[in-house]
Each structure stands twice: as structure tokens, then as C-alpha cells.
Design an enzyme around this catalytic site. Structure first.
Site, PDB file in Angstrom:
ATOM      1  N   HIS A 260      18.641 -21.624  31.812  1.00 17.28           N
ATOM      2  CA  HIS A 260      18.188 -22.073  30.463  1.00 17.28           C
ATOM      3  C   HIS A 260      19.875 -21.962  30.316  1.00 17.28           C
ATOM      4  CE1 HIS A 260      15.734 -22.403  26.797  1.00 17.28           C
ATOM      5  NE2 HIS A 260      14.756 -22.002  27.632  1.00 17.28           N
ATOM      6  N   ASP A 314       9.136 -18.800  33.006  1.00 15.05           N
ATOM      7  CA  ASP A 314       8.244 -19.473  33.975  1.00 15.05           C
ATOM      8  C   ASP A 314       8.377 -18.303  34.816  1.00 15.05           C
ATOM      9  OD1 ASP A 314       7.322 -21.766  32.529  1.00 15.05           O
ATOM     10  OD2 ASP A 314       9.546 -23.281  33.391  1.00 15.05           O
TER      11      ASP A 314
HETATM   12  N1  ACO Z   1      19.758 -21.931  40.468  1.00 12.65           N
HETATM   13  C1  ACO Z   1      20.425 -21.743  40.939  1.00 12.65           C
HETATM   14  N2  ACO Z   1      22.157 -21.572  39.941  1.00 12.65           N
HETATM   15  C2  ACO Z   1      21.182 -22.620  38.713  1.00 12.65           C
HETATM   16  C3  ACO Z   1      19.911 -22.621  37.736  1.00 12.65           C
HETATM   17  C4  ACO Z   1      19.401 -22.241  39.250  1.00 12.65           C
HETATM   18  N3  ACO Z   1      18.254 -22.380  38.652  1.00 12.65           N
HETATM   19  N4  ACO Z   1      20.404 -22.897  36.784  1.00 12.65           N
HETATM   20  C5  ACO Z   1      21.623 -23.226  36.300  1.00 12.65           C
HETATM   21  N5  ACO Z   1      22.188 -22.544  37.763  1.00 12.65           N
HETATM   22  C6  ACO Z   1      24.022 -23.214  37.512  1.00 12.65           C
HETATM   23  C7  ACO Z   1      23.930 -24.382  37.787  1.00 12.65           C
HETATM   24  O1  ACO Z   1      24.014 -25.025  38.964  1.00 12.65           O
HETATM   25  C8  ACO Z   1      25.704 -25.020  37.110  1.00 12.65           C
HETATM   26  O2  ACO Z   1      26.356 -24.028  37.907  1.00 12.65           O
HETATM   27  P1  ACO Z   1      27.537 -24.644  38.303  1.00 12.65           P
HETATM   28  O3  ACO Z   1      28.526 -24.472  37.025  1.00 12.65           O
HETATM   29  O4  ACO Z   1      28.333 -23.963  39.205  1.00 12.65           O
HETATM   30  O5  ACO Z   1      27.610 -26.310  38.308  1.00 12.65           O
HETATM   31  C9  ACO Z   1      25.147 -24.425  36.035  1.00 12.65           C
HETATM   32  O6  ACO Z   1      24.466 -22.912  36.297  1.00 12.65           O
HETATM   33  C10 ACO Z   1      24.630 -24.279  34.409  1.00 12.65           C
HETATM   34  O7  ACO Z   1      23.523 -25.087  35.139  1.00 12.65           O
HETATM   35  P2  ACO Z   1      22.970 -26.709  34.511  1.00 12.65           P
HETATM   36  O8  ACO Z   1      21.999 -27.277  35.901  1.00 12.65           O
HETATM   37  O9  ACO Z   1      24.031 -27.367  34.019  1.00 12.65           O
HETATM   38  O10 ACO Z   1      22.352 -25.939  33.072  1.00 12.65           O
HETATM   39  P3  ACO Z   1      21.485 -26.221  31.773  1.00 12.65           P
HETATM   40  O11 ACO Z   1      21.627 -26.483  30.938  1.00 12.65           O
HETATM   41  O12 ACO Z   1      21.402 -28.422  32.147  1.00 12.65           O
HETATM   42  O13 ACO Z   1      20.049 -26.706  33.245  1.00 12.65           O
HETATM   43  C11 ACO Z   1      17.916 -26.088  33.566  1.00 12.65           C
HETATM   44  C12 ACO Z   1      19.062 -25.629  31.896  1.00 12.65           C
HETATM   45  C13 ACO Z   1      17.334 -27.264  33.423  1.00 12.65           C
HETATM   46  C14 ACO Z   1      16.818 -25.367  32.749  1.00 12.65           C
HETATM   47  C15 ACO Z   1      18.119 -25.080  35.064  1.00 12.65           C
HETATM   48  O14 ACO Z   1      19.064 -23.833  34.321  1.00 12.65           O
HETATM   49  C16 ACO Z   1      17.401 -25.660  35.810  1.00 12.65           C
HETATM   50  O15 ACO Z   1      17.437 -26.312  36.187  1.00 12.65           O
HETATM   51  N6  ACO Z   1      16.330 -23.753  36.016  1.00 12.65           N
HETATM   52  C17 ACO Z   1      15.341 -24.748  37.316  1.00 12.65           C
HETATM   53  C18 ACO Z   1      14.384 -25.220  36.101  1.00 12.65           C
HETATM   54  C19 ACO Z   1      13.702 -23.842  35.217  1.00 12.65           C
HETATM   55  O16 ACO Z   1      13.391 -22.822  35.398  1.00 12.65           O
HETATM   56  N7  ACO Z   1      13.360 -24.691  34.275  1.00 12.65           N
HETATM   57  C20 ACO Z   1      12.412 -23.909  33.255  1.00 12.65           C
HETATM   58  C21 ACO Z   1      13.021 -23.757  32.512  1.00 12.65           C
HETATM   59  S1  ACO Z   1      12.460 -22.709  30.721  1.00 12.65           S
HETATM   60  C22 ACO Z   1      11.172 -24.121  30.621  1.00 12.65           C
HETATM   61  O17 ACO Z   1      11.552 -24.902  30.199  1.00 12.65           O
HETATM   62  C23 ACO Z   1      10.011 -23.237  29.764  1.00 12.65           C
END
Ligand code: ACO
Length: 377
Positions: A260, A314
Site C-alpha cells: 500500500h 483487497d
Molecule cells: N508484492 C511484492 N512486492 C511488493 C508489492 C506486492 N504486492 N507491493 C509493493 N512491493 C514492493 C515493490 O516491488 C517495491 O520493491 P523495490 O523497492 O525492491 O522495487 C516496494 O515494495 C515498493 O513498491 P511500489 O510499487 O513502488 O509501491 P507503491 O506505493 O507505488 O505501490 C501498490 C502501492 C500499487 C498498491 C503496490 O503495493 C501494488 O502494486 N500492490 C499490488 C496491487 C494491490 O494489491 N492493490 C490494491 C491496493 S489497496 C486498494 O487500492 C484498495
């Protein structure tokens, strides 16, 4: 004036708001200053919607009136039903919902958004009719009849009834209502921001909510709940979880329902949903998907704790809906039905002090290029 570019506007405030607040380090979510745990324990979705819209808990009289207003406006015009009938049966229900909501706006004139009374009725209509549109599409696309709402059923009971033609058991209704409370609002997320950008042009609320629905659909936002259940089904059994998670980590792929932008601990909504799952399964028997999910959370913790990536809302919501026999593609529309309350609360707030959103960009293209005639390219 030059500014630092923040991809995804991360950390950039887009509005002042008193609707809700998240403490991402402590894992606390409050609606109008009231913790989400208290609302899930004591409130109902409609009472929570009133709280979000008007900033305080309603008196009994106010709640009775609001419930009556919403109940009276659940029906949709037969032309909307006809429109839904014409949509492709394999289309995504979020697209059907977006089309239905956009069409609703054509039926209700008086789009003057400075008219406070009219805005109240628009909010009532949207909260009341979204579930009817969702349930209508779920039935009509399978060739079943549309089931009109029943006034004596409460908000959650009526939605599940319109979906299944059966008055649902009490535990389903209570569980579903908690799910709606948990999804009703969440500060400045992508769909709320989208709605506010649209609202800042003084567009009508049907257009505002239709644009928010579009933003909610994507898998990085509300669409993740579908992908979580697909993933859990693909894994199949707890014994296959570790291999699956290792493989995702090796491939540097994300695990849906984790991570998140704001929470750096487990999302409090995921914690509540897990408790809800516990209560539901005690009465109705466990779900194999839940057993797999718990194992995924355990295995993922070993890899992601350093990055502060934990389950979000989620991760467990789809398991609850799946247990109730709700089709996968309807998980995000249910999210939208609930979040309409939050979108509209932000819309009310913005109208009090509106300013057109018009951000800047950092241009990194070229200048002064010649126009080359087509035959010379
Ligand atoms: N699985 C594995 N690694 C993850 C995940 C995940 N679901 N989410 C984040 N990370 C890791 C990334 O790979 C990244 O690692 P790195 O720094 O080594 O490259 C680090 O954590 C930061 O992740 P970002 O994607 O840059 O963080 P951001 O704040 O942009 O993303 C997001 C947030 C889009 C929700 C992301 O966590 C994601 O894509 N999650 C999966 C989709 C999801 O569950 N969405 C629902 C969100 S809740 C909602 O909208 C109701």
C-alpha cells in the site's frame, strides 16, 4: 515556478479534507475522527455513509429519514434496465456500472451543483441506485430477470436479495454490511482524486462518480480483489503456497492484495476482514481459499517484512464474497457501491471551496523541430 517531480504524486497533498485519515505507520484508519474498528462493531453502512457525508453521527431521526430516502430511491427506471440488457454478457460489470451511472445523470435534471438540496438528492440517488445497477447486470447478463428492490429489506440484505432472489441469512447480511463500511472511504486514493478532478470542473455528480468508477477498476486499485481470488484459486492448496511465493519473489513480481502506498504495517481493514472471515466461517464452514490466504500471508512475511509490504483490504475481501457465492467480477463493483459514500463526501467538501485542478508538467520533449513533408520522412 519549477517543482520537484513526484511520480504518482506520492507525498503531494491534493486537497485539505476532514473526511478521513490514515496513520500508515500505526495502522489506524478513522472516518470523521472515528476509528474504523468502532464503526464496524457498532454502526451500519447507511449510518457510516451519513457520517461521511455530513461530518457527524446522525441522530435517530436523521438516520431514519436518510434510510427512508435511500430506500425510496433504490428503483431504477425501466430505460436503465433496458440499457443494461443491451450490454454484452461477457463485459466487465465495472464497465456496466460506469455506463449505468453515466446514464443515470441523463434522467435527473437540475445539475446545478450550487443547489445544496439537489446535491443531497443526487447523493441519495447514487448511494441507493448503484447496488440496483450492479445486481441488475449480474442477473440480466445471465438471461435472468431483473429483481426490483424490496422496501422492507435493509441496504445489504436488499442487495444480496436482488442478486440471488433469496433473502440472505443474518450472518451474511451483517458480514456484508461490515465489508461495505470498510470500503466506504480511504482518504486521497486514485478514484477519489479522479472524482475530485472531474468535480473541480463543476461537472454533475453522476459524471463525478462515473469517473471514479473508471479509476477504481484498475488492478492496482480496486481491481486487486479479483486478482487475489484468482491467485488463491491458482495456488489451490496451502502446501503449494511456499513454492508460489518463492517463484514470485524470484521473478520480482507483485503479489496481489499486498502493499500500500500509505500503510507500512498491515492494513487495519485486512485485520478486521480476517476477524469477519473467522465469524462467518464459524457459522458456515471454512473456505479453502482462506486457508491458502493465511499461508500466503505467512510465507510473504518472510520476504516482504523489510520492505514493509503487508496484506491490504483487497487480500481478504474477495474470500468473503466468494464464500457468499458472488461472482469474481462483481467484487470491484461492490467496492464501488460502498466507496460512492466516500466519493460523494469528498465532492460535498470540495464544492464548498472549489478550485479547478490544473497541475503542471515537466516538459522533456524537443522544441523547434521542422515540419517534414510526408514524402520526405
Ligand atoms: N508484492 C511484492 N512486492 C511488493 C508489492 C506486492 N504486492 N507491493 C509493493 N512491493 C514492493 C515493490 O516491488 C517495491 O520493491 P523495490 O523497492 O525492491 O522495487 C516496494 O515494495 C515498493 O513498491 P511500489 O510499487 O513502488 O509501491 P507503491 O506505493 O507505488 O505501490 C501498490 C502501492 C500499487 C498498491 C503496490 O503495493 C501494488 O502494486 N500492490 C499490488 C496491487 C494491490 O494489491 N492493490 C490494491 C491496493 S489497496 C486498494 O487500492 C484498495
Amino acid at each position: 515556478m519549477p517543482h520537484d517531480f513526484m511520480p504518482g504524486l506520492a507525498g503531494v497533498p491534493a486537497a485539505r479534507s476532514a473526511v478521513s485519515d490514515v496513520d500508515g505507520q500505526a495502522g489506524v484508519l478513522e472516518y470523521r475522527g472515528i476509528r474504523i474498528e468502532a464503526l464496524c462493531e457498532h454502526s451500519s453502512f447507511l449510518e457510516t455513509a451519513w457520517l461521511l457525508l455530513f461530518g457527524r453521527l446522525p441522530t435517530q431521526e436523521q438516520l431514519t429519514q436518510f434510510t427512508k430516502d435511500v430506500t425510496c430511491h433504490r428503483r431504477i427506471k425501466y430505460r436503465i434496465v433496458d440499457l443494461i440488457k443491451c450490454l454484452p454478457e461477457h463485459g466487465h460489470p465495472m464497465d456496466a456500472l460506469q455506463a449505468g451511472v453515466a446514464a443515470l445523470g441523463m434522467f435527473y435534471p437540475g445539475r446545478n451543483v450550487t443547489d445544496v438540496e439537489n446535491n443531497y438528492w443526487s447523493a441519495v440517488r447514487l448511494i441507493a441506485k448503484l447496488p440496483t445497477i450492479v445486481a441488475a447486470y449480474a442477473r440480466l447478463r445471465k438471461g435472468d430477470d431483473y429483481i426490483p428492490p424490496r422496501d422492507e429489506l435493509n441496504f445489504s440484505e436488499n442487495f444480496l436479495y436482488m442478486l440471488t432472489e433469496t433473502v440472505p441469512p443474518k450472518i451474511w447480511v451483517e458480514t456484508f454490511d461490515v465489508c461495505l463500511i470498510l470500503h466506504a472511504e480511504h482518504t486521497m486514493n486514485a478514484s477519489t482524486f479522479t472524482g475530485l478532478v472531474t468535480a473541480s470542473t463543476l461537472a454533475d455528480p453522476y459524471t463525478v462518480v462515473a469517473s471514479s468508477i473508471g479509476a477504481l477498476k484498475g488492478p492496482l486499485h480496486g481491481g486487486a480483489n479479483e486478482e487475489v481470488v484468482e491467485m488463491l484459486r491458482e495456488i489451490g492448496t496451502p502446501g503449494r503456497v511456499r513454492g508460489y511465493v518463492e517463484q514470485k519473489v524470484q521473478a520480482k513480481e507483485k503479489i496481489m492484495g499486498f502493499g500500500h502506498r500509505v500503510y507500512k504495517v498491515k492494513d487495519p481493514r485486512a485485520t478486521i476482514l480476517q476477524e469477519v472471515c473467522g465469524r462467518l466461517f464459524k457459522e458456515t464452514g471454512t473456505s479453502p481459499l482462506y486457508d491458502v490466504a493465511v499461508e500466503v500471508e505467512r510465507a510473504a512475511a518472510e520476504h516482504f517484512e523489510a520492505k514493509k509490504v503487508y496484506p491490504n483490504v483487497d487480500f481478504y475481501s474477495g474470500i468473503v464474497y466468494d464464500k457468499m457465492g458472488i461472482e469474481l467480477e462483481f467484487f470491484t463493483p461492490i467496492f464501488a457501491m460502498a466507496r460512492a459514500a466516500g466519493w460523494l463526501a469528498h465532492w460535498f467538501e470540495q464544492l464548498k471551496e472549489n478550485k479547478l485542478y490544473r497541475p503542471e508538467q515537466i516538459y522533456d520533449g524537443e522544441h523547434n523541430r521542422p515540419y517534414v513533408p510526408i514524402g520526405e520522412r
